[in-house]
Scaffold this motif. Structure first.
Motif, PDB file in Angstrom:
ATOM      1  N   THR A 164       3.139   4.865   3.693  1.00  0.00           N
ATOM      2  CA  THR A 164       4.431   4.182   3.636  1.00  0.00           C
ATOM      3  C   THR A 164       5.293   4.371   4.879  1.00  0.00           C
ATOM      4  O   THR A 164       6.281   3.660   5.044  1.00  0.00           O
ATOM      5  CB  THR A 164       5.238   4.646   2.412  1.00  0.00           C
ATOM      6  N   GLN A 165       4.934   5.316   5.747  1.00  0.00           N
ATOM      7  CA  GLN A 165       5.762   5.547   6.929  1.00  0.00           C
ATOM      8  C   GLN A 165       4.966   5.388   8.215  1.00  0.00           C
ATOM      9  O   GLN A 165       5.347   5.917   9.258  1.00  0.00           O
ATOM     10  CB  GLN A 165       6.399   6.937   6.871  1.00  0.00           C
ATOM     11  N   LEU A 166       3.869   4.637   8.162  1.00  0.00           N
ATOM     12  CA  LEU A 166       2.997   4.481   9.318  1.00  0.00           C
ATOM     13  C   LEU A 166       3.256   3.154  10.025  1.00  0.00           C
ATOM     14  O   LEU A 166       3.731   2.191   9.434  1.00  0.00           O
ATOM     15  CB  LEU A 166       1.525   4.538   8.889  1.00  0.00           C
ATOM     16  N   THR A 167       2.917   3.115  11.316  1.00  0.00           N
ATOM     17  CA  THR A 167       2.895   1.844  12.032  1.00  0.00           C
ATOM     18  C   THR A 167       1.655   1.071  11.609  1.00  0.00           C
ATOM     19  O   THR A 167       0.773   1.602  10.916  1.00  0.00           O
ATOM     20  CB  THR A 167       2.857   2.063  13.545  1.00  0.00           C
ATOM     21  N   TYR A 168       1.561  -0.174  12.047  1.00  0.00           N
ATOM     22  CA  TYR A 168       0.409  -0.994  11.684  1.00  0.00           C
ATOM     23  C   TYR A 168      -0.893  -0.366  12.183  1.00  0.00           C
ATOM     24  O   TYR A 168      -1.857  -0.218  11.418  1.00  0.00           O
ATOM     25  CB  TYR A 168       0.572  -2.396  12.276  1.00  0.00           C
ATOM     26  N   ASN A 169      -0.928   0.029  13.449  1.00  0.00           N
ATOM     27  CA  ASN A 169      -2.158   0.599  14.011  1.00  0.00           C
ATOM     28  C   ASN A 169      -2.521   1.923  13.341  1.00  0.00           C
ATOM     29  O   ASN A 169      -3.711   2.207  13.110  1.00  0.00           O
ATOM     30  CB  ASN A 169      -2.021   0.791  15.522  1.00  0.00           C
ATOM     31  N   GLU A 170      -1.517   2.731  13.011  1.00  0.00           N
ATOM     32  CA  GLU A 170      -1.785   3.991  12.317  1.00  0.00           C
ATOM     33  C   GLU A 170      -2.378   3.731  10.936  1.00  0.00           C
ATOM     34  O   GLU A 170      -3.325   4.404  10.508  1.00  0.00           O
ATOM     35  CB  GLU A 170      -0.492   4.803  12.185  1.00  0.00           C
ATOM     36  N   ALA A 171      -1.849   2.720  10.239  1.00  0.00           N
ATOM     37  CA  ALA A 171      -2.365   2.386   8.908  1.00  0.00           C
ATOM     38  C   ALA A 171      -3.806   1.892   8.989  1.00  0.00           C
ATOM     39  O   ALA A 171      -4.650   2.254   8.153  1.00  0.00           O
ATOM     40  CB  ALA A 171      -1.474   1.332   8.254  1.00  0.00           C
ATOM     41  N   VAL A 172      -4.115   1.070   9.995  1.00  0.00           N
ATOM     42  CA  VAL A 172      -5.491   0.577  10.166  1.00  0.00           C
ATOM     43  C   VAL A 172      -6.447   1.739  10.406  1.00  0.00           C
ATOM     44  O   VAL A 172      -7.541   1.799   9.819  1.00  0.00           O
ATOM     45  CB  VAL A 172      -5.558  -0.437  11.330  1.00  0.00           C
ATOM     46  N   SER A 173      -6.041   2.688  11.243  1.00  0.00           N
ATOM     47  CA  SER A 173      -6.901   3.840  11.550  1.00  0.00           C
ATOM     48  C   SER A 173      -7.158   4.685  10.301  1.00  0.00           C
ATOM     49  O   SER A 173      -8.295   5.106  10.049  1.00  0.00           O
ATOM     50  CB  SER A 173      -6.249   4.704  12.641  1.00  0.00           C
ATOM     51  N   VAL A 174      -6.119   4.936   9.511  1.00  0.00           N
ATOM     52  CA  VAL A 174      -6.281   5.737   8.287  1.00  0.00           C
ATOM     53  C   VAL A 174      -7.194   5.022   7.295  1.00  0.00           C
ATOM     54  O   VAL A 174      -8.085   5.636   6.686  1.00  0.00           O
ATOM     55  CB  VAL A 174      -4.903   6.032   7.649  1.00  0.00           C
ATOM     56  N   LEU A 185       0.835  -1.206   0.000  1.00  0.00           N
ATOM     57  CA  LEU A 185       0.000   0.000   0.000  1.00  0.00           C
ATOM     58  C   LEU A 185       0.866   1.251   0.000  1.00  0.00           C
ATOM     59  O   LEU A 185       1.791   1.384   0.810  1.00  0.00           O
ATOM     60  CB  LEU A 185      -0.911   0.009   1.228  1.00  0.00           C
ATOM     61  N   LEU A 186       0.546   2.181  -0.909  1.00  0.00           N
ATOM     62  CA  LEU A 186       1.242   3.467  -0.960  1.00  0.00           C
ATOM     63  C   LEU A 186       0.418   4.579  -0.320  1.00  0.00           C
ATOM     64  O   LEU A 186       0.913   5.333   0.518  1.00  0.00           O
ATOM     65  CB  LEU A 186       1.560   3.830  -2.414  1.00  0.00           C
ATOM     66  N   SER A 187      -0.849   4.695  -0.733  1.00  0.00           N
ATOM     67  CA  SER A 187      -1.691   5.771  -0.194  1.00  0.00           C
ATOM     68  C   SER A 187      -3.152   5.434  -0.413  1.00  0.00           C
ATOM     69  O   SER A 187      -3.498   4.594  -1.258  1.00  0.00           O
ATOM     70  CB  SER A 187      -1.366   7.112  -0.865  1.00  0.00           C
ATOM     71  N   ILE A 188      -3.999   6.101   0.353  1.00  0.00           N
ATOM     72  CA  ILE A 188      -5.439   6.017   0.158  1.00  0.00           C
ATOM     73  C   ILE A 188      -5.987   7.437   0.234  1.00  0.00           C
ATOM     74  O   ILE A 188      -5.729   8.164   1.197  1.00  0.00           O
ATOM     75  CB  ILE A 188      -6.117   5.091   1.197  1.00  0.00           C
ATOM     76  N   HIS A 215      13.522   3.550  -2.765  1.00  0.00           N
ATOM     77  CA  HIS A 215      13.075   4.621  -1.870  1.00  0.00           C
ATOM     78  C   HIS A 215      12.119   4.111  -0.799  1.00  0.00           C
ATOM     79  O   HIS A 215      11.807   4.837   0.155  1.00  0.00           O
ATOM     80  CB  HIS A 215      12.416   5.750  -2.680  1.00  0.00           C
ATOM     81  N   MET A 216      11.655   2.858  -0.917  1.00  0.00           N
ATOM     82  CA  MET A 216      10.774   2.287   0.095  1.00  0.00           C
ATOM     83  C   MET A 216      11.523   1.398   1.082  1.00  0.00           C
ATOM     84  O   MET A 216      10.918   0.802   1.977  1.00  0.00           O
ATOM     85  CB  MET A 216       9.655   1.485  -0.579  1.00  0.00           C
TER      86      MET A 216
END
Length: 660
Positions: free
Chosen positions: A495-505, A486-489, A564-565
């Motif tokens: 790309t620079q989030l923790t797992y929990n941050e990504a779930v919330s977004v 996943l790059l963005s939604i 870059h990732m």
């Protein structure tokens, strides 16, 4: 019995010919031989060799055979030997634990009964031979004396040079890893105590390891890297998973090269094919090449003290059942067995040589580098009056004198994004493509995906998709696949989030009526004739378990990810003499393949890289002391590594190996 004693008198016995498991002389391709003391029930006898079963396998038609007998028979025939029903080996399953336990408890006599007349359970014969049998001990010592070179021979040998620089180092093959020791059990499988700077050739040993899955889908607990479609070429074990089949067996180790599985060569197969073979449901017979370290060239000691010291400690009990007074633990961040505490007044505390936080490498010759406290306790309980420990002690622990009851925590590794000067193309044959999906949906309708990864996970993996559920709108679209990163939604960077941050977004953005999702799919280019076969193997390798929670991509999927990732980290290795850093590399610029990244191919036991423990086979070296390796060839990087006398900083990218 008298005839047997005469047959196995020590006259004519040789260490090279005697089997290291059953103690008798037989061809390597033949089954083990045992001297059974009681009549064995017919239900426990193989219908092919008419001997008590060894590694019993059950057929679908209800018959049981030795694995070796059955596999040899089915190479020539395609039916059950008893009822002649159609049969293939992969249809057979290991016998129940009850049957295997009954076989292990059969009473046998030591084959060297002319001098050693002990009887024991069959499962105890091998430990008896290696730790207590006087004949076996004498044969080993005589063989070591014969093969030990003289000082004049050693003096004339050429040094090994820098182990870190040459991917094509020559390994001296040995069929026997034991070395001359003052007494049995004082064998360190990881290190030859060596405070000097002169070493000779690198020693490697080919060995066969058999592992049994109790259930067809059970994991062996190996993380695998390499393959002919990668710069590593060979199939290499990156890691042994704790409490797994392989960890409990204890014979495999990170850095072992897997040469064959059930007589199927892995010498020149793609990564996915190797994983498919290792996931076969039957008993697996692995032929592996294991690095054993460096032979000594000199007996002169060096003034400099190594970063980690390996010690041999013998505790002598007053009676066989006397406890040693040692508490053993495992650590969450490092494999192996460690000493937590020495009980006051206990035998170990009175002896004073062992310390808190010592890492136990071996007990009575049993390799515990990847063992468990439980297996160590069993070895100690089964020991006689003398218990021989081989332990590794860090320089920090030596300075502290063992006074602290708790060890210092290793600082959390600092990860950072790959710098612009470190950017490079993926290895040849690997690439990626970006995909964008725009959906209009009901606000409450789920995307239907599960994810894993994140900046807080091991190896700093990017957030990736572990499943696309058939009920979600992304499944109907068909563009997004399992394994996509996943790059963005809706323009929000993931790309620079923790797992929990990504779930919330994801939850917040999914509530919108329109969703724009950007992902990266990694690709592997293989020859046209292999494409169809490898697609099938990929399905076998990655879809064999319907477990979306624990699913992880194959190691090769990460190789095509853009630079870059990547998350990098610095690993600082130190040494205090002229020894090798202890790793070999592959990669660099080649005319036939162009610019390839540098990868760690081998880590040698008993060296700074091995003792440090952070460097893994399959890691990519992106910089040395801050200088990028991009654009370098092998002949440029090797001298750079050799010039680093006492300290080197390696910037690496590490991807978890494929789990089997």
């Amino acid at each position: 019995l008298a005839e047997r004693k005469q047959l196995y008198s020590t006259v004519g016995l040789s260490w090279a010919r005697v089997c290291k498991e059953c103690g008798q002389q037989h061809d390597s391709q033949d089954s083990h031989l045992y001297e059974y003391q009681d009549e064995v029930d017919d239900e426990l006898v193989c219908h092919i060799c008419l001997q008590p079963l060894l590694k019993p396998m059950d057929t679908p038609c209800g018959h049981t055979y030795c694995f070796h007998c059955l596999s040899s028979f089915l190479k020539e025939q395609d039916f059950c030997p008893v009822d002649r029903q159609r049969l293939q080996l992969h249809q057979c399953r290991p016998s129940s634990l009850l049957v295997r336990n009954l076989l292990d408890k059969l009473t046998v006599m030591c084959p060297h009964c002319a001098e050693c007349q002990q009887t024991m359970q069959r499962c105890e014969l091998q430990p008896h031979l290696h730790n207590r049998c006087p004949v076996f001990r004498r044969l080993r010592e005589e063989a070591e004396k014969r093969k030990r070179p003289s000082w004049n021979e050693l003096k004339g040998r050429k040094g090994d040079g820098e182990g870190s620089g040459d991917a094509k180092h020559s390994a001296t093959l040995s069929r026997n890893s034991t070395r001359d020791q003052p007494e049995p059990g004082l064998i360190n499988p990881a290190y030859e105590e060596d405070n000097n700077s002169l070493r000779s050739s690198l020693v490697a040993e080919a060995t066969v390891v058999e592992l049994i899955r109790d259930e067809p889908g059970e994991e062996l607990g190996l993380r695998i890297v390499g393959g002919k479609d990668t710069p590593l070429g060979n199939i290499v074990i990156q890691e042994i998973v704790r409490d797994s089949i392989a960890a409990r067996d204890g014979r495999l180790a990170p850095g072992d090269h897997i040469l064959e599985v059930n007589d199927i060569s892995l010498a020149s197969v793609p990564h996915t094919r190797a994983i498919a073979v290792l996931q076969l449901p039957s008993l697996l017979r692995l032929t592996v090449m294991q690095e054993k370290g460096f032979k000594l060239r000199d007996q002169r000691s060096d003034q400099n003290q190594p970063t980690s010291t390996v010690l041999q400690v013998t505790l002598v009990k007053s009676q066989r059942t006397e406890p040693l007074g040692i508490k053993l633990i495992r650590k969450s961040d490092e494999s192996g067995v460690f000493i937590l505490d020495l009980l006051a007044g206990g035998l170990a505390a009175k002896d004073g040589k062992l310390r808190n936080n010592d890492k136990v490498l071996a007990i009575n010759g049993h390799d515990l580098r990847h063992g468990t406290p439980e297996s160590a306790a069993q070895i100690i309980q089964a020991s006689e009056m003398r218990v021989n420990f081989v332990v590794m002690r860090s320089a920090e622990a030596q300075e502290e004198g063992g006074s602290s009851r708790t060890s210092r925590r290793t600082p959390e590794p600092q990860y950072f994004r790959r710098r612009s000067t470190y950017m490079k193309d993926p290895p040849g044959g690997f690439s990626s493509q970006e995909k964008t999906v725009s959906l209009k949906k009901e606000p409450r309708l789920s995307l239907g995906i599960t994810i894993a990864g994140g900046r807080d996970c091991r190896s700093r993996l990017p957030v990736y998709i572990t499943s696309v559920q058939p009920v979600g709108c992304l499944h109907r679209d068909g563009t997004i696949k399992r394994g996509d990163v996943l790059l963005s939604i809706n323009g929000v960077d993931l790309t620079q989030l923790t797992y929990n941050e990504a779930v919330s977004v994801l939850k917040a953005q999914t509530a919108q009526s329109q969703v724009v999702l950007r992902v990266i799919q990694t690709l592997s280019e293989e020859s046209e004739e292999d494409t169809e076969a490898n697609d099938d193997e990929l399905d076998i390798a990655e879809d064999s378990r319907d477990d979306t929670l624990n699913w992880t991509p194959l190691w090769t999927r990460w190789l095509g990810l853009p630079s870059h990732m990547h998350w990098c980290r610095d690993i600082v290795l130190q040494k205090t003499n002229n020894e090798s850093w202890g790793f070999s590399i592959v990669g660099g610029y080649e005319e036939s393949h162009g610019q390839q990244p540098f990868f760690i191919k081998t880590i040698v036991p008993g060296t700074p890289a091995h003792f440090d423990g952070r460097l893994k086979c399959g890691d990519e070296i992106v910089a040395v002391n801050g200088a990028t390796t991009v654009g370098m060839n092998n002949s440029s990087l090797i001298p750079m590594l050799k010039l680093q006398k006492n300290k080197v900083t390696l910037t690496v990218v590490s991807w978890p190996g494929s789990l089997v």
